[in-house]
Design a protein around this motif. Structure first.
Motif, mmCIF file in Angstrom:
data_model
loop_
_atom_site.group_PDB
_atom_site.id
_atom_site.type_symbol
_atom_site.label_atom_id
_atom_site.label_comp_id
_atom_site.label_asym_id
_atom_site.label_seq_id
_atom_site.Cartn_x
_atom_site.Cartn_y
_atom_site.Cartn_z
ATOM 1 N N VAL A 1 15.777 31.381 2.907
ATOM 2 C CA VAL A 1 15.595 32.052 4.192
ATOM 3 C C VAL A 1 16.638 33.159 4.288
ATOM 4 C CG1 VAL A 1 15.790 31.806 6.695
ATOM 5 C CG2 VAL A 1 14.671 30.019 5.357
ATOM 6 N N GLN A 2 16.217 34.307 4.738
ATOM 7 C CA GLN A 2 17.134 35.417 4.979
ATOM 8 C C GLN A 2 17.214 35.672 6.486
ATOM 9 O OE1 GLN A 2 14.335 36.043 2.704
ATOM 10 N NE2 GLN A 2 15.656 34.971 1.247
ATOM 11 N N LEU A 3 18.416 35.975 6.946
ATOM 12 C CA LEU A 3 18.654 36.205 8.373
ATOM 13 C C LEU A 3 19.250 37.582 8.572
ATOM 14 C CD1 LEU A 3 20.292 32.757 9.201
ATOM 15 C CD2 LEU A 3 17.908 33.403 9.555
ATOM 16 N N LEU B 1 25.479 41.922 26.728
ATOM 17 C CA LEU B 1 25.001 42.350 25.421
ATOM 18 C C LEU B 1 23.860 41.450 24.994
ATOM 19 C CD1 LEU B 1 28.128 43.082 23.149
ATOM 20 C CD2 LEU B 1 26.399 44.728 23.908
ATOM 21 N N ARG B 2 23.069 41.966 24.083
ATOM 22 C CA ARG B 2 21.929 41.201 23.549
ATOM 23 C C ARG B 2 21.996 41.224 22.031
ATOM 24 N NH1 ARG B 2 16.520 42.302 21.979
ATOM 25 N NH2 ARG B 2 14.992 40.764 22.740
ATOM 26 N N LEU B 3 21.940 40.043 21.434
ATOM 27 C CA LEU B 3 21.873 39.907 19.982
ATOM 28 C C LEU B 3 20.511 39.362 19.594
ATOM 29 C CD1 LEU B 3 25.328 38.214 19.215
ATOM 30 C CD2 LEU B 3 24.799 40.650 19.388
ATOM 31 N N SER B 4 20.012 39.871 18.467
ATOM 32 C CA SER B 4 18.730 39.393 17.968
ATOM 33 C C SER B 4 18.872 39.038 16.500
ATOM 34 C CB SER B 4 17.659 40.471 18.148
ATOM 35 O OG SER B 4 16.408 40.027 17.676
ATOM 36 N N ARG C 1 13.859 31.599 21.707
ATOM 37 C CA ARG C 1 13.284 31.593 20.351
ATOM 38 C C ARG C 1 11.817 31.973 20.415
ATOM 39 N NH1 ARG C 1 13.534 26.454 16.067
ATOM 40 N NH2 ARG C 1 12.412 27.472 14.373
ATOM 41 N N ASN C 2 11.433 32.851 19.536
ATOM 42 C CA ASN C 2 10.032 33.222 19.374
ATOM 43 C C ASN C 2 9.601 32.739 17.999
ATOM 44 O OD1 ASN C 2 7.589 34.554 18.784
ATOM 45 N ND2 ASN C 2 8.080 36.176 20.241
ATOM 46 N N SER C 3 8.935 31.622 17.963
ATOM 47 C CA SER C 3 8.573 31.030 16.682
ATOM 48 C C SER C 3 7.538 31.870 15.940
ATOM 49 C CB SER C 3 8.052 29.615 16.889
ATOM 50 O OG SER C 3 9.062 28.788 17.416
ATOM 51 N N ALA C 4 6.667 32.532 16.684
ATOM 52 C CA ALA C 4 5.630 33.346 16.041
ATOM 53 C C ALA C 4 6.250 34.517 15.268
ATOM 54 C CB ALA C 4 4.651 33.853 17.083
ATOM 55 N N GLU C 5 7.378 35.028 15.771
ATOM 56 C CA GLU C 5 8.015 36.167 15.131
ATOM 57 C C GLU C 5 9.260 35.767 14.356
ATOM 58 O OE1 GLU C 5 8.727 39.073 18.156
ATOM 59 O OE2 GLU C 5 6.597 39.436 18.509
ATOM 60 N N ASP C 6 9.571 34.475 14.353
ATOM 61 C CA ASP C 6 10.750 33.955 13.638
ATOM 62 C C ASP C 6 12.021 34.665 14.088
ATOM 63 O OD1 ASP C 6 8.711 33.705 10.715
ATOM 64 O OD2 ASP C 6 9.361 32.071 12.025
ATOM 65 N N THR C 7 12.154 34.816 15.399
ATOM 66 C CA THR C 7 13.354 35.458 15.940
ATOM 67 C C THR C 7 14.048 34.535 16.943
ATOM 68 O OG1 THR C 7 12.143 36.510 17.743
ATOM 69 C CG2 THR C 7 12.400 37.777 15.714
#
Length: 115
Positions: free
Chosen positions: A2-4, A18-21, A71-77
């Motif tokens: 898995v890459q992040l 602030l917002r981190l993704s 968490r957005n599982s559909a977008e893996d974010t």
């Protein structure tokens, strides 16, 4: 594997937001735990916010009520919204994922809270 990849971070004044993704790629179906850790100079890496399997989210005591993870599982974010930030929130924020037997880390993104 898995890459992040993290995005966001930077400099913010005390009381700001602030917002981190983080976006995961590769064998993302194996991810069980997904979230954020941080590390400041001279300190150990600590959990900020985390989903453990279908449970959570869980938050570190110092960020409860100020930070929100989604968490957005559909977008893996996984997104970390940080509000009412304090100088002690300064550090390198790492995206984290765990599958059975493997742990993955992003390269980290610097967050600095200073006037």
């Amino acid at each position: 594997q898995v890459q992040l990849v993290e995005s966001g971070g930077g400099l913010v004044q005390p009381g700001g937001s602030l917002r981190l993704s983080c976006t995961a790629s590769g064998n993302t179906v194996t991810i069980i735990n997904f979230g954020w850790y941080r590390q400041s100079p001279g300190n150990q890496r600590e959990m900020v916010a985390l989903f453990r399997g279908s449970a959570g989210p869980f938050y570190g005591d110092s960020v409860k009520g100020r930070f929100t993870i989604s968490r957005n599982s559909a977008e893996d974010t996984v997104v970390l919204e940080m509000h009412n930030m304090k100088p002690e929130d300064t550090g390198v924020y790492y995206c984290y994922a765990r599958s059975r037997g493997s742990t993955y880390w992003g390269v980290g993104t610097q967050v600095t809270v200073s006037s």
